[in-house]
Design an enzyme around this catalytic site. Sequence first.
Site, PDB file in Angstrom:
ATOM      1  CE  LYS A 102       5.056  -2.990   4.037  1.00  4.08           C
ATOM      2  NZ  LYS A 102       4.864  -2.885   2.572  1.00  4.08           N
ATOM      3  N   GLY A 115       0.820  -1.201   0.000  1.00  2.78           N
ATOM      4  CA  GLY A 115       0.000   0.000   0.000  1.00  2.78           C
ATOM      5  C   GLY A 115       0.856   1.253   0.000  1.00  2.78           C
ATOM      6  CB  SER A 116       0.494   4.574  -1.520  1.00  2.00           C
ATOM      7  OG  SER A 116       0.884   4.080  -2.786  1.00  2.00           O
ATOM      8  N   GLY A 117       1.514   5.347   1.205  1.00  2.00           N
ATOM      9  CA  GLY A 117       1.413   6.012   2.499  1.00  2.00           C
ATOM     10  C   GLY A 117       2.589   5.708   3.410  1.00  2.00           C
ATOM     11  CG  HIS A 118       3.584   2.296   4.212  1.00  2.00           C
ATOM     12  ND1 HIS A 118       3.019   2.565   5.434  1.00  2.00           N
ATOM     13  CD2 HIS A 118       2.777   1.375   3.615  1.00  2.00           C
ATOM     14  CE1 HIS A 118       1.925   1.819   5.578  1.00  2.00           C
ATOM     15  NE2 HIS A 118       1.753   1.093   4.486  1.00  2.00           N
ATOM     16  CG  ASP A 120       0.841  -6.209   0.857  1.00  2.00           C
ATOM     17  OD1 ASP A 120      -0.110  -5.663   0.262  1.00  2.00           O
ATOM     18  OD2 ASP A 120       1.672  -5.563   1.515  1.00  2.00           O
ATOM     19  CG  HIS A 140      -1.507  -0.308   7.523  1.00  2.00           C
ATOM     20  ND1 HIS A 140      -0.848  -1.451   7.851  1.00  2.00           N
ATOM     21  CD2 HIS A 140      -1.203  -0.018   6.242  1.00  2.00           C
ATOM     22  CE1 HIS A 140      -0.162  -1.864   6.786  1.00  2.00           C
ATOM     23  NE2 HIS A 140      -0.356  -1.021   5.806  1.00  2.00           N
TER      24      HIS A 140
END
Lengths: 333, 333
Positions: A105, A54-57, A110, A220
Amino acid sequence: MKKLINEPSDVVDEMLDGMVAAHPDEVRRLPDSNVLVRNDAPVDGKVAVVSGGGSGHEPTHAGYLGPGMLDGAAAGEVFTSPTADEVNEMIQACDAGKGVLNVVKNYEGDVMNFETAAELAEMESDVEVAEVVVNDDVAVEDSLYTSGRRGVCGTIFVHKVAGAMADRGEDLDEVQRVAQKVIDNVATMGTALTSCVTPEKGEPTFDLGEEEIELGIGIHGEPGVERTEMMPADEITERLTERVLDDLNPESGAEVATIVNGMGGTPLMELYIVNRKLQSLLDERDLTTWDAWVGDYMTSLDMQGCSVTVLVLDDELKELLSHPADTPALKVR
Amino acid sequence: MKKLINEPSDVVDEMLDGMVAAHPDEVRRLPDSNVLVRNDAPVDGKVAVVSGGGSGHEPTHAGYLGPGMLDGAAAGEVFTSPTADEVNEMIQACDAGKGVLNVVKNYEGDVMNFETAAELAEMESDVEVAEVVVNDDVAVEDSLYTSGRRGVCGTIFVHKVAGAMADRGEDLDEVQRVAQKVIDNVATMGTALTSCVTPEKGEPTFDLGEEEIELGIGIHGEPGVERTEMMPADEITERLTERVLDDLNPESGAEVATIVNGMGGTPLMELYIVNRKLQSLLDERDLTTWDAWVGDYMTSLDMQGCSVTVLVLDDELKELLSHPADTPALKVR
């Protein structure tokens, strides 16, 4: 909650374009896709190492694209797994005939999508795909999005070591072996001082009081092990470090590499204050720090907080960590 | 307001120890002092380039210590100038007999203390000291702590270029000349989405409504040019970039280097979204981006927001920006 964004639904698309605009000689975006790859992918004569999530990391994962680290990075929407189709595309775009290592991860989405993608790539183009699943978060055994431990900042050590082994021209088995060696010897635990705010929701994911923190937080905003009152940095660092070292149980005299990782909204000043205490705790336990990283390596949007990662080293891991890397977010000379 | 700190009065001391603990082979702390220097200072055969200022702007300045950039960095308390005595100590510790360039951001306290320090060093040890004053902030002509424009993120380009010239073994006049050339060709403007919170006060330095932003903010939360309602990232980027380009007025076809700088609390995702728009605006103006930096280069504690810096290049500046640098916060291979 204010953010430097346009439409919330465009953040990933615009961010990826902004990354390519910043590093046009280093990375490119696959057409109609949220996959970034090394500009020169596929790179002849080497195993490809790819990752995603996911994005945001950010800078995870595309910030680690380049010689000595990753060949491909698939970006999902914020906190959402990339699709199996995109991961499949990435695998095929990066394979130079020597096979591909998926570094995943441990989140259910994922794991599922990378596995489906590996099957598709094998079926469609006969790509040999191997996989490692990173589960370094010692906070909780199962969580909102995982069975088993979550994969967090220790993943960056996996990227570094597997990428170095691939850069040396070793075969897929060897690259997978050293990636797994990192996973077997790394542990992380994090804390949140504030919740992250996703662009779509625009409000804190969870509520945390003015004098509260959450120990063992996920990247998250998943719940941790304990909600407790605010403590001085030294005490927080002790709590995180003790749990990490209890899990690893390194021999006295062992050498380690460490990361004090910022969650996205924490100033570098505070991370250095945490690092000071971490290093003195390691010293008290008769552990020798061979390398210490301090900065934002795997973030959770604008969350304030940090995580502490410890990797127990041997000569092979030290050699691979020292191997040159040239990526937007990490350079080793 | 929660921070990863211990006693507010100890933040600078503990941060500096944490930096040395992270980079023990690269930097050391002068005894009983808040000055960090390159581990190998004074470096024979080269002019020394030093800087400093209040803390709270990390990685500025100590993050830029190392081959190809700074020799010394003096840290004041948070948002407070380092003392003349400490700057004097730094100058003398870094001088290898070829002289020292002071790179000073234009704040009254900094300018005064660096000038006094230069006089002391010249008097006590016959050190030849030259100075440049950086004033790249186009937002306001005079401000709370300055007469004339403030020095902000463009300073990092000065460190890079002057440090490269010194690394080449050029003399003090030449190092000063190229530093001044950067200053004459660089401009910056910033915006704040939130106020910073100093450790001592523990509360926002200024109030900004849930739907307000401040354009032209300084790096200590000094007032900007305009308080306005929240806008999409593209519009904010346009406002900042237009003002920067109006000031520089580059010829069509010129090459530039840019920085999208985070103020400390802004996620990298948002900085990349700003960079995307910045690069398309430059393109529309027929300017060519030769290099684009995106990240936290000069922060304001935990402030959310960013600044946009543009440097107009010539062949000499491109060569010096390409020169290798090996520092904790910036590596150029």
